[in-house]
Scaffold this motif. Sequence first.
Motif, mmCIF file in Angstrom:
data_model
loop_
_atom_site.group_PDB
_atom_site.id
_atom_site.type_symbol
_atom_site.label_atom_id
_atom_site.label_comp_id
_atom_site.label_asym_id
_atom_site.label_seq_id
_atom_site.Cartn_x
_atom_site.Cartn_y
_atom_site.Cartn_z
ATOM 1 N N GLN A 265 41.635 38.865 -5.043
ATOM 2 C CA GLN A 265 42.364 37.613 -4.812
ATOM 3 C C GLN A 265 41.371 36.446 -4.820
ATOM 4 N N PRO A 266 40.985 35.967 -5.984
ATOM 5 C CA PRO A 266 39.952 34.925 -6.079
ATOM 6 C C PRO A 266 40.315 33.627 -5.363
ATOM 7 N N ASP A 267 41.608 33.386 -5.133
ATOM 8 C CA ASP A 267 42.023 32.141 -4.495
ATOM 9 C C ASP A 267 42.199 32.274 -2.986
ATOM 10 N N PHE A 268 41.759 33.388 -2.410
ATOM 11 C CA PHE A 268 41.885 33.600 -0.965
ATOM 12 C C PHE A 268 40.718 32.875 -0.287
ATOM 13 N N ASN A 269 40.947 31.615 0.057
ATOM 14 C CA ASN A 269 39.859 30.752 0.503
ATOM 15 C C ASN A 269 39.293 31.125 1.869
ATOM 16 N N LEU A 270 40.121 31.660 2.734
ATOM 17 C CA LEU A 270 39.607 32.051 4.053
ATOM 18 C C LEU A 270 38.616 33.204 3.920
ATOM 19 N N ALA A 271 38.876 34.127 3.001
ATOM 20 C CA ALA A 271 37.930 35.211 2.737
ATOM 21 C C ALA A 271 36.618 34.645 2.193
ATOM 22 N N ARG A 272 36.699 33.579 1.390
ATOM 23 C CA ARG A 272 35.484 32.975 0.843
ATOM 24 C C ARG A 272 34.665 32.309 1.950
ATOM 25 N N ILE A 273 35.345 31.714 2.934
ATOM 26 C CA ILE A 273 34.620 31.128 4.069
ATOM 27 C C ILE A 273 33.854 32.218 4.810
ATOM 28 N N TYR A 274 34.523 33.338 5.084
ATOM 29 C CA TYR A 274 33.854 34.434 5.782
ATOM 30 C C TYR A 274 32.695 34.996 4.948
ATOM 31 N N GLU B 200 46.639 29.151 4.133
ATOM 32 C CA GLU B 200 45.591 29.677 3.269
ATOM 33 C C GLU B 200 45.598 31.196 3.173
ATOM 34 N N PHE B 201 46.226 31.904 4.132
ATOM 35 C CA PHE B 201 46.199 33.353 3.999
ATOM 36 C C PHE B 201 47.550 34.017 4.195
ATOM 37 N N ALA B 202 48.614 33.216 4.169
ATOM 38 C CA ALA B 202 49.948 33.793 4.271
ATOM 39 C C ALA B 202 50.167 34.786 3.133
ATOM 40 N N GLY B 203 50.459 36.038 3.501
ATOM 41 C CA GLY B 203 50.722 37.066 2.517
ATOM 42 C C GLY B 203 49.489 37.667 1.874
ATOM 43 N N LYS B 204 48.287 37.223 2.280
ATOM 44 C CA LYS B 204 47.057 37.714 1.664
ATOM 45 C C LYS B 204 46.215 38.548 2.608
ATOM 46 N N ARG B 205 46.432 38.415 3.887
ATOM 47 C CA ARG B 205 45.536 39.040 4.876
ATOM 48 C C ARG B 205 45.876 40.520 5.007
ATOM 49 N N ASN B 206 45.196 41.339 4.225
ATOM 50 C CA ASN B 206 45.490 42.766 4.193
ATOM 51 C C ASN B 206 44.456 43.547 5.001
ATOM 52 N N ASP B 207 44.516 44.873 4.903
ATOM 53 C CA ASP B 207 43.606 45.714 5.683
ATOM 54 C C ASP B 207 42.148 45.476 5.303
ATOM 55 N N LEU B 208 41.881 45.183 4.028
ATOM 56 C CA LEU B 208 40.515 44.926 3.585
ATOM 57 C C LEU B 208 39.956 43.681 4.259
ATOM 58 N N PHE B 209 40.781 42.652 4.353
ATOM 59 C CA PHE B 209 40.347 41.416 5.013
ATOM 60 C C PHE B 209 40.106 41.652 6.504
ATOM 61 N N ILE B 210 41.009 42.369 7.150
ATOM 62 C CA ILE B 210 40.869 42.642 8.580
ATOM 63 C C ILE B 210 39.616 43.462 8.853
ATOM 64 N N ARG B 211 39.335 44.408 7.979
ATOM 65 C CA ARG B 211 38.112 45.209 8.121
ATOM 66 C C ARG B 211 36.874 44.315 7.980
ATOM 67 N N GLY B 212 36.914 43.404 7.006
ATOM 68 C CA GLY B 212 35.805 42.471 6.838
ATOM 69 C C GLY B 212 35.602 41.612 8.068
ATOM 70 N N GLN B 213 36.696 41.138 8.654
ATOM 71 C CA GLN B 213 36.599 40.373 9.892
ATOM 72 C C GLN B 213 35.961 41.195 11.001
ATOM 73 N N GLY B 214 36.352 42.449 11.065
ATOM 74 C CA GLY B 214 35.785 43.326 12.084
ATOM 75 C C GLY B 214 34.290 43.469 11.922
ATOM 76 N N TYR B 215 33.852 43.694 10.681
ATOM 77 C CA TYR B 215 32.420 43.799 10.421
ATOM 78 C C TYR B 215 31.702 42.505 10.797
ATOM 79 N N TYR B 216 32.315 41.375 10.453
ATOM 80 C CA TYR B 216 31.683 40.088 10.748
ATOM 81 C C TYR B 216 31.517 39.902 12.260
ATOM 82 N N LYS B 217 32.551 40.212 13.004
ATOM 83 C CA LYS B 217 32.495 40.051 14.459
ATOM 84 C C LYS B 217 31.454 40.965 15.084
ATOM 85 N N LEU B 218 31.197 42.097 14.430
ATOM 86 C CA LEU B 218 30.201 43.044 14.934
ATOM 87 C C LEU B 218 28.803 42.771 14.363
ATOM 88 N N HIS B 219 28.676 41.646 13.637
ATOM 89 C CA HIS B 219 27.388 41.257 13.050
ATOM 90 C C HIS B 219 26.877 42.271 12.026
#
Length: 216
Positions: free
Chosen positions: A114-123, A79-98
């Motif tokens: 990337q409208p089809d990036f489903n893992l980003a939509r879950i987050y 679901e995120f092969a080739g899509k997980r960029n710095d923007l996504f990683i930053r979003g994950q960081g924010y999520y983990k920090l509440h």
Amino acid sequence: MFKHLFGSMNDMLHNTMLEYPSASPSKKKELQEKLRSLKDMSDNCIEEWLLFEEKLGQFMRQNEISSLYAGGMDPLDPEFAGKRNDLFIRGQGYYKLHMFDEAISSFGEQLRQQPDFNLARIYLAMSYLQKGEEAESYTHFHFLSQLTDNLQMRAISYNAMGCIQVLKRNTEKACEFFNLAYRTDPSSVQPLLDLGVCCEKKGGLQFAFASARPGG
């Protein structure tokens, strides 16, 4: 190291909170300065941690390291092969920090690109849910349940929708979604457990992911 640092910061904050209500005007200014220093320290820690996450993610992508999961397997990798960029990683960081407002901004921008990036939509859906915006969260989980061919992600979406129905005290509808989640991904135990808790306690259920969660 970090436990000691944040332990000291928490102690300072606690003492400041105790002193502030009865402090004199001059003392309050002193305490406000201390709060400002604590906020600066916190912001610096967050920024440094996010930069580290981005650097680590970039190294992993450059060296084709797909995951740091045990055994090297990432259950949602397609679901995120080739899509997980710095923007996504930053979003994950924010999520983990509440920091859910910031996470919503990051994942929202990610999906605009990337409208089809489903893992980003879950987050994104989870970020809305953590903020108490169930309707917005439900919309994204429902969209994902119709969009994705990944059975694991579809099960997670059904499970989340069931939990949101529990929050609304719609027990029958919640059980329907939990059954859908289990039938979609029988290897996932959590939806079945949720079904039992939901039907027994008539809605007294805390929100939970399915057993397979998005990885960092």
